[in-house]
Design a protein around this motif. Sequence first.
Motif, PDB file in Angstrom:
ATOM      1  N   GLY A  10       0.888  -1.149  -0.105  1.00  0.00           N
ATOM      2  CA  GLY A  10       0.205   0.236   0.134  1.00  0.00           C
ATOM      3  C   GLY A  10       0.631   1.235  -0.228  1.00  0.00           C
ATOM      4  O   GLY A  10       2.427   1.270   0.249  1.00  0.00           O
ATOM      5  N   ILE A  11       0.215   1.861  -0.318  1.00  0.00           N
ATOM      6  CA  ILE A  11       0.907   3.853  -0.355  1.00  0.00           C
ATOM      7  C   ILE A  11      -0.292   4.480   1.416  1.00  0.00           C
ATOM      8  O   ILE A  11      -0.975   4.742   1.103  1.00  0.00           O
ATOM      9  N   ARG A  12       0.877   4.912   1.473  1.00  0.00           N
ATOM     10  CA  ARG A  12       0.388   5.709   3.491  1.00  0.00           C
ATOM     11  C   ARG A  12       0.776   6.400   2.983  1.00  0.00           C
ATOM     12  O   ARG A  12       1.508   7.699   3.479  1.00  0.00           O
ATOM     13  N   ALA A  45      -8.788  -3.885  -3.703  1.00  0.00           N
ATOM     14  CA  ALA A  45      -8.096  -2.880  -2.160  1.00  0.00           C
ATOM     15  C   ALA A  45      -8.900  -2.630  -1.304  1.00  0.00           C
ATOM     16  O   ALA A  45     -10.530  -2.666  -0.957  1.00  0.00           O
ATOM     17  N   PHE A  46      -8.755  -1.570  -0.327  1.00  0.00           N
ATOM     18  CA  PHE A  46      -8.763  -1.023   0.961  1.00  0.00           C
ATOM     19  C   PHE A  46      -8.066   0.378   1.325  1.00  0.00           C
ATOM     20  O   PHE A  46      -7.193   0.940   0.697  1.00  0.00           O
ATOM     21  N   PHE A  47      -8.835   0.814   1.894  1.00  0.00           N
ATOM     22  CA  PHE A  47      -8.239   2.581   2.262  1.00  0.00           C
ATOM     23  C   PHE A  47      -8.717   2.497   3.701  1.00  0.00           C
ATOM     24  O   PHE A  47     -10.091   1.897   4.750  1.00  0.00           O
ATOM     25  N   VAL A  62      -3.946   3.615   0.972  1.00  0.00           N
ATOM     26  CA  VAL A  62      -4.695   2.583  -0.394  1.00  0.00           C
ATOM     27  C   VAL A  62      -3.559   1.478  -0.569  1.00  0.00           C
ATOM     28  O   VAL A  62      -2.485   1.594  -0.618  1.00  0.00           O
ATOM     29  N   GLY A  63      -4.489   0.413  -0.217  1.00  0.00           N
ATOM     30  CA  GLY A  63      -3.386  -1.218  -0.308  1.00  0.00           C
ATOM     31  C   GLY A  63      -4.449  -2.120  -0.911  1.00  0.00           C
ATOM     32  O   GLY A  63      -5.556  -1.641  -0.931  1.00  0.00           O
ATOM     33  N   VAL A  76       5.244   2.738  -2.475  1.00  0.00           N
ATOM     34  CA  VAL A  76       4.518   1.573  -1.705  1.00  0.00           C
ATOM     35  C   VAL A  76       5.692   0.722  -1.153  1.00  0.00           C
ATOM     36  O   VAL A  76       6.884  -0.131  -0.958  1.00  0.00           O
ATOM     37  N   GLY A  77       4.336   0.158   0.089  1.00  0.00           N
ATOM     38  CA  GLY A  77       5.519  -0.333   1.599  1.00  0.00           C
ATOM     39  C   GLY A  77       4.733  -1.593   0.992  1.00  0.00           C
ATOM     40  O   GLY A  77       3.111  -1.870   1.551  1.00  0.00           O
TER      41      GLY A  77
END
Length: 155
Positions: A10-12, A45-47, A62-63, A76-77
């Motif tokens: 995801g990207i935080r 996908a999730f938020f 978002v991941g 992206v981690g």
Amino acid sequence: MERDARHTLGIRVRTPFRGMLAVRDALLAELHEWLTGRGVEHGAAFFRLHVVDMAGVMDVEVGVTTPTAHGGDDRVGPGTLPAGRYASLTHVDHARRANRALVEWIAGTGLVPDRADTPEGDAFGCRYEMYLTDPRTERMKTKWRVRLDIRLRDG
């Protein structure tokens, strides 16, 4: 409901509450492009809401879920949706009402969410929206099936 831990990518980011959903949409597109470019197999996908401060800055992610652990890069981690007991509600449209209903249901049943008051806002052990409808194939957000999950404290 008991949920097992799941690997994620995801990207935080930190973003103001106002405009947060536009940020979510842009990050979803960016993440899917990153995944496609690397051929990464993934699930829904999730938020995720790490820290909620509706009057200030939100800490969100978002991941996507992945079947195995993956490395990321500087944008992206890798991560985990942790195992545990979750309160859950699935809805179509009316996200704000659905979130309020789930939070009120948790409080009304005497369950305790895994959250803490911090100077930054309400920090959640794990709170997210899982997109059961793929946002890439259904552009109308009012038609998305979304499952809300809030992890509960043990005990």
